[in-house]
Enzyme design. Structure first.
Site, PDB file in Angstrom:
ATOM      1  N   ARG A  21     -51.075  94.887  43.260  1.00  0.00           N
ATOM      2  CA  ARG A  21     -49.230  95.018  43.017  1.00  0.00           C
ATOM      3  C   ARG A  21     -48.651  94.015  41.932  1.00  0.00           C
ATOM      4  NH1 ARG A  21     -49.558  96.721  48.423  1.00  0.00           N
ATOM      5  NH2 ARG A  21     -49.312  94.460  49.405  1.00  0.00           N
ATOM      6  N   CYS A  42     -58.503  99.603  66.131  1.00  0.00           N
ATOM      7  CA  CYS A  42     -57.375  99.084  67.526  1.00  0.00           C
ATOM      8  C   CYS A  42     -57.041 100.719  67.230  1.00  0.00           C
ATOM      9  CB  CYS A  42     -56.673  98.363  66.647  1.00  0.00           C
ATOM     10  SG  CYS A  42     -56.522  96.656  66.202  1.00  0.00           S
ATOM     11  N   ASP A 281     -62.382  88.585  60.794  1.00  0.00           N
ATOM     12  CA  ASP A 281     -62.795  87.528  61.008  1.00  0.00           C
ATOM     13  C   ASP A 281     -63.837  86.720  61.137  1.00  0.00           C
ATOM     14  OD1 ASP A 281     -60.932  89.165  62.653  1.00  0.00           O
ATOM     15  OD2 ASP A 281     -62.271  90.912  63.283  1.00  0.00           O
TER      16      ASP A 281
END
Length: 546
Positions: A21, A42, A281
């Site tokens: 973008r 998740c 993470d």
């Protein structure tokens, strides 16, 4: 500019989309060792449990969309094996063909994530011992669950609890083994008691204070030997004892790794090599409240980090302000959420804090369907600055923890919560919202208008205070705290002569409100009175957590 991104999912995919973008002409290569560069990890426990029936719903963005909409060069089933920082190249291995080749970069972004911990225990490499990291793992556990009757989960964190709910939902006899004395370790123990009790009621066999020490095959399954001496039998095991950052690539390239095990980055997500960024993470972050380095693997922060890294690559001064650990989990309609520091974290870091408990309804009590929640607020005892909050209950928990999360980010105090203007209609909240009530209670403590005593302090003051239960006689008869005398609030003014001003008084009710009224009344009559924070409800939760 040519950008090579190692890993997809949250941080890597967000960085790639943001970079496109910002720069239509940039060359962007995304290398993902799995088959799916952008998926909802998740949601995997809910696919395994059958709540999400269509596996394709977990695919956030397909390879084709990334290539067509964002003009990315997406290479799945390929792995970056090494980094040559001087030449500014990476070596990539095609996992399908074994071919190795080099790719140059101007900017490199590492988003390798974190891997499930697999301690070196006897038998842990059994094909019946699973971990959950990607969709291939989810497929294997899904297939195993379809023909199983009994499962064992090792670990009571997010994945462990979500897997427990979903395997129970499938009808499996499920045992969860947790080394600690509570589930959901980041929370304070008393705040997750209602969730543990509900899971047990729904059939979960909860084994706290134990760990797996060996696995062994059986005729038709697997056995799990525990440190307690017990042995469990199951069709399969899910390891959910935590994750460790994937830092081997960074370490081999000489990038700095912090004490917490994650790649060390600055506020722009740059490593010690200005041309290499890291997100998600795998990185060490700064705790927003304490300022200390922490390792908190959450999807929301990973997405923001990816955007920030892409911004900075193209000259924008975007900065990551830290992670405050805002998180939420639900099981069978019970919801637990938290933001900021817990009480035990404050104690570990030597941060002075005060706390209050309250148990409000999520909307006006007179409107049908009001559900009680429990809130715990942590704050600086002198300034009233917010340090953290936890909540457990049903409807409305997510709304309150999100308000507290924003208040924490804004550096607000308990006095600000008193004045917070929140949406109100009887089906959504109360004119005095639980957030306002938390502010009223905590501000009263800071102003010393509302002295409190905590449940864990009662043993230390036993025999040296007068403990009065200001609930009704019928409530008192259903259970009270040892040594308490029943003087209902509505009778208190007429029975003051039963109390001695020579001994401090601790008043309590069911949730703290009547106890507060009694405390104010007694203090204005010359008694050294305090209220038991959270009342009998909090006292029972703390007793259950011991």
């Amino acid at each position: 500019m040519k950008i090579v991104i190692v890993g997809g999912v949250a941080g890597g995919a967000s960085a790639a989309a943001r970079a496109r973008r910002l720069a239509e002409e940039a060359e962007i290569v995304m290398v993902e060792r799995g088959s799916d560069p952008s998926f909802a990890n998740c949601g995997m426990p809910y696919y395994i449990g059958g709540t999400i029936e269509d596996r394709s719903k977990l695919l956030v963005t397909s390879v084709e969309r990334l290539e067509n909409r964002y003009r990315l060069d997406v290479r799945v089933r390929q792995s970056v094996e090494s980094i040559d920082r001087e030449a500014m190249t990476v070596t990539i291995k095609n996992l399908s063909t074994g071919e190795r080749y080099e790719e140059s970069y101007d900017k490199l972004l590492l988003a390798p994530g974190a891997a499930p911990i697999r301690p070196p225990l006897p038998g842990i490499d059994s094909p019946r011992v699973y971990t959950l990291r990607n969709l291939d793992d989810a497929d294997r556990i899904h297939a195993a669950a379809e023909k199983a009757s009994h499962a064992v989960i090792i670990g009571g964190g997010f994945i462990g609890i979500e897997m427990a709910e979903n395997l129970l939902h499938r009808g499996l006899n499920t045992t969860l083994v947790e080394l600690g004395n509570q589930i959901l370790g980041p929370w304070d123990a008393e705040m997750v008691v209602p969730l543990a009790e509900l899971l047990t009621e729904r059939g979960l066999q909860l084994r706290l204070g134990a760990a797996a020490e060996a696995f062994a095959p059986t005729r038709d399954g697997i056995s799990v030997k525990l440190t307690s001496g017990d042995t469990l039998s199951a069709d399969f095991v899910v390891l959910a004892i935590g994750v460790k950052p994937e830092t081997s690539l960074a370490t081999a390239a000489g990038l700095v790794v912090g004490e917490r095990g994650g790649i060390r980055v600055n506020c722009h997500m740059q490593t010690n090599d200005a041309n290499i960024y890291a997100v998600g993470d795998a990185v060490e972050v700064t705790d927003f409240v304490s300022g200390k380095p922490v390792q908190i693997p959450l999807a929301g922060p990973a997405n923001r980090q990816g955007r920030i890294a892409a911004d900075h690559m193209f000259g924008r001064d975007s900065q990551y302000r830290g992670t405050q650990g805002t998180s939420i989990i639900g099981a069978f309609g019970k919801i637990a959420a938290m933001t900021g520091l817990s009480e035990k974290m404050c104690q570990r870091l030597g941060i002075g804090c005060e706390k209050i408990y309250l148990h409000p309804a999520h909307h006006a009590g007179y409107y049908p369907g009001a559900e009680q929640m429990s809130l715990k607020l942590l704050f600086d005892p002198t300034s009233g600055k917010l340090l953290g909050g936890q909540a457990i209950g049903g409807l409305g928990v997510d709304k309150r923890i999100d308000v507290l999360a924003i208040a924490l980010q804004a550096g607000m105090t308990v006095f600000d919560l008193e004045e917070a203007e929140l949406a109100y209609a009887p089906q959504f909240g109360s004119a005095k919202d639980p957030i306002n009530m938390a502010g009223f209670i905590a501000a009263g403590v800071v102003r010393v208008d509302h002295p409190i005593v905590h449940s864990h302090q009662l043993d230390a003051v036993a025999g040296r205070v007068t403990l009065i239960d200001v609930r009704t006689p019928s409530e008192f008869s259903e259970g009270t705290i040892d040594g308490a005398v029943n003087i209902p609030l509505d009778e208190l003014r007429g029975r003051l002569d039963e109390l001695s001003k020579q001994q401090p008084v601790v008043a309590f009710c069911k949730v703290g409100q009547r106890g507060y009224m009694a405390t104010r009344l007694l203090r204005q009559h010359g008694f050294a009175a305090s209220n038991l924070s959270g009342g009998y409800t909090t006292w029972r939760q703390i007793q259950s957590a011991r």
